[in-house]
Design an enzyme around this catalytic site. Sequence first.
Site, PDB file in Angstrom:
ATOM      1  N   TYR A 136       0.809  -1.147   0.112  1.00 38.78           N
ATOM      2  CA  TYR A 136      -0.131  -0.014  -0.063  1.00 38.78           C
ATOM      3  C   TYR A 136       1.029   1.084  -0.072  1.00 38.78           C
ATOM      4  O   TYR A 136       2.019   1.036  -0.150  1.00 38.78           O
ATOM      5  CB  TYR A 136      -0.866  -0.058   1.468  1.00 38.78           C
ATOM      6  N   ARG A 175      -6.327  10.350 -10.733  1.00 39.29           N
ATOM      7  CA  ARG A 175      -5.562  11.274  -9.577  1.00 39.29           C
ATOM      8  C   ARG A 175      -4.965  10.407  -8.545  1.00 39.29           C
ATOM      9  O   ARG A 175      -5.753   9.784  -7.664  1.00 39.29           O
ATOM     10  CB  ARG A 175      -6.602  12.317  -9.029  1.00 39.29           C
ATOM     11  N   LYS A 217      -6.015  -1.827  -2.805  1.00 41.18           N
ATOM     12  CA  LYS A 217      -7.111  -1.366  -1.707  1.00 41.18           C
ATOM     13  C   LYS A 217      -7.619  -2.896  -1.695  1.00 41.18           C
ATOM     14  O   LYS A 217      -8.152  -2.960  -0.565  1.00 41.18           O
ATOM     15  CB  LYS A 217      -8.192  -0.636  -2.549  1.00 41.18           C
ATOM     16  N   GLU A 236     -12.267   5.183  -6.629  1.00 45.39           N
ATOM     17  CA  GLU A 236     -11.225   5.312  -5.660  1.00 45.39           C
ATOM     18  C   GLU A 236     -10.124   6.426  -6.765  1.00 45.39           C
ATOM     19  O   GLU A 236      -9.980   5.819  -7.927  1.00 45.39           O
ATOM     20  CB  GLU A 236     -10.317   4.013  -5.549  1.00 45.39           C
ATOM     21  N   ASP A 237      -9.540   7.154  -6.191  1.00 45.29           N
ATOM     22  CA  ASP A 237      -8.604   8.032  -7.041  1.00 45.29           C
ATOM     23  C   ASP A 237      -9.201   8.497  -8.329  1.00 45.29           C
ATOM     24  O   ASP A 237      -8.413   8.814  -9.440  1.00 45.29           O
ATOM     25  CB  ASP A 237      -7.383   7.221  -7.072  1.00 45.29           C
ATOM     26  N   ASP A 288     -13.995   6.735  -1.431  1.00 47.49           N
ATOM     27  CA  ASP A 288     -13.035   6.252  -0.280  1.00 47.49           C
ATOM     28  C   ASP A 288     -12.395   7.642  -0.108  1.00 47.49           C
ATOM     29  O   ASP A 288     -12.141   8.054   0.969  1.00 47.49           O
ATOM     30  CB  ASP A 288     -11.843   5.239  -0.890  1.00 47.49           C
ATOM     31  N   ASP A 289     -11.987   8.368  -1.209  1.00 53.61           N
ATOM     32  CA  ASP A 289     -11.153   9.574  -1.053  1.00 53.61           C
ATOM     33  C   ASP A 289     -11.889  10.827  -0.317  1.00 53.61           C
ATOM     34  O   ASP A 289     -11.485  11.406   0.365  1.00 53.61           O
ATOM     35  CB  ASP A 289     -10.470  10.110  -2.415  1.00 53.61           C
ATOM     36  N   ASN A 327      -0.434  11.454   0.033  1.00 49.89           N
ATOM     37  CA  ASN A 327       0.281  10.317  -0.229  1.00 49.89           C
ATOM     38  C   ASN A 327       0.865  10.491  -1.473  1.00 49.89           C
ATOM     39  O   ASN A 327       0.368  11.208  -2.490  1.00 49.89           O
ATOM     40  CB  ASN A 327      -0.426   9.254  -0.164  1.00 49.89           C
ATOM     41  N   ASN A 355      -4.981   7.191   7.555  1.00 46.72           N
ATOM     42  CA  ASN A 355      -5.236   6.781   6.299  1.00 46.72           C
ATOM     43  C   ASN A 355      -6.576   5.839   6.206  1.00 46.72           C
ATOM     44  O   ASN A 355      -6.999   5.343   7.003  1.00 46.72           O
ATOM     45  CB  ASN A 355      -4.157   5.746   6.110  1.00 46.72           C
TER      46      ASN A 355
END
Length: 610
Positions: A158, A211, A229, A301-302, A324-325, A466, A510
């Site tokens: 991770y 991202r 993840k 995610e992202d 999640d973000d 991160n 996190n």
Amino acid sequence: MCVHRPHDVPSIVASEIHIKLLNCKEKMDSTLESMKDGEATVGGGVEDVYGEDRATEDQLVTPWTVSVASGYTLLRDPRHNKGLAFTERERDSHYLRGLLPPAVSTQELQERKLMQSIRNYEVPLHKYVAMMELEERNERLFYKLLIDNVEELLPVVYTPTVGEACQKYGSIFKRPQGLYISMKEKGKILEVLKNWPERSIQVIVVTDGERILGLGDLGCQGMGIPVGKLALYTALGGVRPSACLPITIDVGTNNQKLLDDEFYIGLKQKRTTGKEYYDLLEEFMSAVKQNYGEKVLVQFEDFANHNAFELLAKYRNTHLVFNDDIQGTASVVLAGLVASLKLLGGSLADHTFLFLGAGEAGTGIAELIALEISTKTNIPVEETRKKIWLVDSKGLIVSSRKESLQHFKQPWAHEHEPLTTLLDAVKAIKPSVLIGTSGVGQTFTKDVIEALAAVNERPLIMALSNPTSQAECTAEQAYTWTKGKAIFSSGSPFDPYEYDGKLFIPGQANNAYIFPGLGFGLVISGAIRVHDEMLLAASEALANQVTQEHYDKGMIYPPLTNIRKISANIAAKVAEKAYDLGLATRLPRPTDLLKYAESCMYTPNYRSYR
Ligand SMILES: NC(=O)C1=CN([C@@H]2O[C@H](COP(=O)(O)OP(=O)(O)OC[C@H]3O[C@@H](n4cnc5c(N)ncnc54)[C@H](OP(=O)(O)O)[C@@H]3O)[C@@H](O)[C@H]2O)C=CC1
Ligand SMILES: CC(=O)C(=O)O
Ligand SMILES: [Mg+2]
């Protein structure tokens, strides 16, 4: 047994398979009979596990077969391979004689050997590759290793190493670890989903790679993130690996370096945007629901923020989705803040918050803090927002900028004169909590942190960006520049740091603390929607895991070594909310949800094969 999947039994003798197939045929015959009679439909009790009955004439279905894994095939099957841990009896009954050297090992001995070899690699990326190879070879051993050595191996599979792995994913990629859905698959997404070997999927993590952590647009190479993840979903949360599906949606990339790279593994085109992008996502979301049903969790995610908020808003009332973000990060930060009150005193409402970064993470966290204060004080959220300030790349978000702000920033445009630097904002706002969600490293400068320390007995600093290279400051900087006054946590891990003879243990703020337990709670309750109250419940459950012993060490998050217990607690509280809100479909409601959650968790110990 909570979760069923077709391949639980590794190797069944041929006669048994034959009987099963006959039973299956009988069942299908009787199903067809009853369907002819109009008695049963797919939703009415007929098990259409493979989605074939549901398919209309124009939808193709995949022909599938059952095969018995034995001998060489068994050794090559990561889900069932045990390597040297196959017993003498298993070696006889599964045609393994001669295919393995004579020594018989235990899983514990294999673990020790692997940890030794992983520790021998000096380069983190080499450790990452070694772990991925292990997962491809022996899945149970991979998860056992990860669970038993979570503090040591989390930074490998991770953040921060997964960031570097994504940057170099093209050369690391060997075997498919998830599904790639590109613009080329437009109109065929349902078929692509059917290519995935597993049918009973419970959690999907999907990215479009725009991202990736604080590393920007990595296009198709973002696949490392859903893969990582979901490894955490299993290791930390207890979702079966076979029920997890990593997906990368490839609509191109605006990263010129990747477009110029002859070895780039993704679509070589600029990102598709606008209607075409949203149409593809719509097809994806519909296909997911059609193929896996209402209860599959889709974790975004992202994604870049210009799509993330819109996708969440669009699908949160029709699908079981979670960003999640935005939401997971909010929940983990709120937990840390609530826990920190034990060290700082007072209530959340007594604090003033300043963020550097007003995107998904920043505004997501800000909104959940405002909601929590509002819930606890009965003060309207419009009011509780007023003690939360955000700085973006143009400076402090203030009312005079309102017209030009993206919609997710507008609630934070308070009355104030414009300020362009973070330092000026710290001096003017005098926050007690400083949170970094900018994706830009070293932005909490010495001046900024000293200004914060000047107005606080114990400043709370969260450098959430991160991977480590993008952290707003390091643990060492936070402790030394505040002369040991800071309570510090970060998105990627930092080692404990000794300052003035005292050992400081930084926390890891996190979302990995939250999403595995939250997702597992949704799965075990059969929830059909994610509700903000579930985020608050998850947050509270996490904060409750911080004990006096941890506080005595200055910690505001419990150690990750306890993460399975933490996740079970989060899952139980989330499931409880799902039942209370009428969003759970798994009935009857278990009386002891914590016990139930624990009993449902996947454990990677080897099974004995008949
Ligand atoms: N610890 C954790 O669990 C998590 C950490 N993160 C991390 O948070 C970071 C941000 O993620 P996310 O919120 O999704 O990203 P976004 O792109 O949505 O938001 C980034 C924000 O930072 C602002 N920004 C960028 N550069 C600067 C700068 N130099 N000075 C001030 N503000 C700046 C942007 O401003 P503008 O709007 O003006 O462009 C934007 O508001 C990433 O590094 C990510 O890894 C994210 C999720 C979870
Ligand atoms: C942790 C996480 O989700 C991120 O940095 O994007
Ligand atoms: Mg993320």
